[in-house]
Design a protein around this motif. Structure first.
Motif, short mmCIF file in Angstrom:
data_model
loop_
_atom_site.label_atom_id
_atom_site.label_comp_id
_atom_site.label_asym_id
_atom_site.label_seq_id
_atom_site.Cartn_x
_atom_site.Cartn_y
_atom_site.Cartn_z
N TYR A 47 0.85 -1.19 0.00
CA TYR A 47 0.00 0.00 0.00
C TYR A 47 0.89 1.24 0.00
N SER A 49 1.63 4.62 1.12
CA SER A 49 1.21 5.49 2.22
C SER A 49 2.39 5.74 3.13
N ARG A 92 -5.24 -2.45 2.02
CA ARG A 92 -5.70 -1.13 2.48
C ARG A 92 -6.05 -0.23 1.30
N THR A 93 -7.07 0.58 1.53
CA THR A 93 -7.47 1.59 0.55
C THR A 93 -7.45 2.98 1.16
N PHE A 94 -7.30 3.06 2.49
CA PHE A 94 -7.13 4.34 3.18
C PHE A 94 -6.46 4.05 4.52
N ASP A 98 -10.12 0.63 9.80
CA ASP A 98 -10.76 -0.17 8.75
C ASP A 98 -10.69 -1.65 9.13
N HIS A 101 -9.70 -4.23 6.05
CA HIS A 101 -8.50 -4.26 5.22
C HIS A 101 -7.78 -5.61 5.34
N ARG A 104 -9.42 -7.97 2.81
CA ARG A 104 -9.01 -7.58 1.45
C ARG A 104 -7.57 -7.98 1.19
N SER A 105 -6.73 -7.83 2.20
CA SER A 105 -5.33 -8.25 2.06
C SER A 105 -5.24 -9.76 1.86
#
Length: 206
Positions: A47, A49, A92-94, A98, A101, A104-105
């Motif tokens: 990600y 960030s 992660r998308t933000f 969350d 996440h 999703r990972s």
């Protein structure tokens, strides 16, 4: 590809009062697995960030290695922990809170790790659960039906401890939420590592 400052520090950094700790880690039988994990990590998948990006992942992987060394983990367990630590935030998308996440990972782990079968089940379970409170851990892990539940639980607890140690970057690390004594003992080091990482970045940014 993002610079791996932790790998650079391991290769040429001045660790000050933590020199004995790092020298001990380098003398660990499985230290080459840490170097392998850094050098084979798919940096492009991480990600992007300043909070949960490559810097965070590189530090968490070092914490994972230190905990694995102190817990005297077997090679197969070390490799699993390093895989989980490397890719626990790829979904992660933000950067904010969350709960999802982790799941999703987990969906990206087969491609990123080339694991199948029970290895993949354990990784998906641990990475999914790391994003949730401990109160939800058991139900999440059992939903994956791992063949070796105790091993999967321990993988998750180790991952969460390594991840939690890097909460120093958020200035909200609370040692009461760290599960292993070997990890709790690393809290002062976690603060010094963050300072060292930032100083290295400043000194080597042109």
């Amino acid at each position: 590809m993002p610079e791996n400052r932790i790998l650079s520090l391991l290769e040429a950094g001045d660790w000050g009062e933590d020199t004995p700790l790092i020298q001990g880690l380098k003398g660990w039988t499985f230290y080459p697995l840490l170097l392998e994990a850094y050098r084979t990590m798919d940096e492009d998948a991480l990600y992007k960030s300043k909070v949960h990006g490559s810097g965070h992942i590189h530090r968490v992987l070092l914490f994972a290695a230190l905990i694995a060394w102190r817990e005297d983990l077997a090679e197969a367990d070390i490799r699993q922990l390093f895989r989980a630590a490397s890719y626990h935030d790829v979904g992660r998308t933000f950067d904010g809170f969350d709960l999802y996440h982790g799941v999703r990972s987990s969906l990206k782990l087969e491609e990123l790790t080339d694991r199948t079968g029970e290895d993949l089940v354990e990784l998906k379970a641990a990475v999914t659960a790391h994003a949730h409170p401990d109160a939800d851990m058991e139900s999440i892990l059992r939903s994956f039906r791992p063949e070796d539940y105790p091993r999967t639980l321990e993988l998750t607890r180790l991952l969460k401890d390594a991840d939690n140690l890097d909460r120093v970057r958020l200035k909200d690390l609370d040692a009461r939420f760290i599960r292993h004594d070997s990890a709790k003992e690393l809290v002062p080091f976690a603060w010094r590592l963050l300072d060292l990482d930032q100083a290295w970045k400043k000194a080597h940014t042109t």
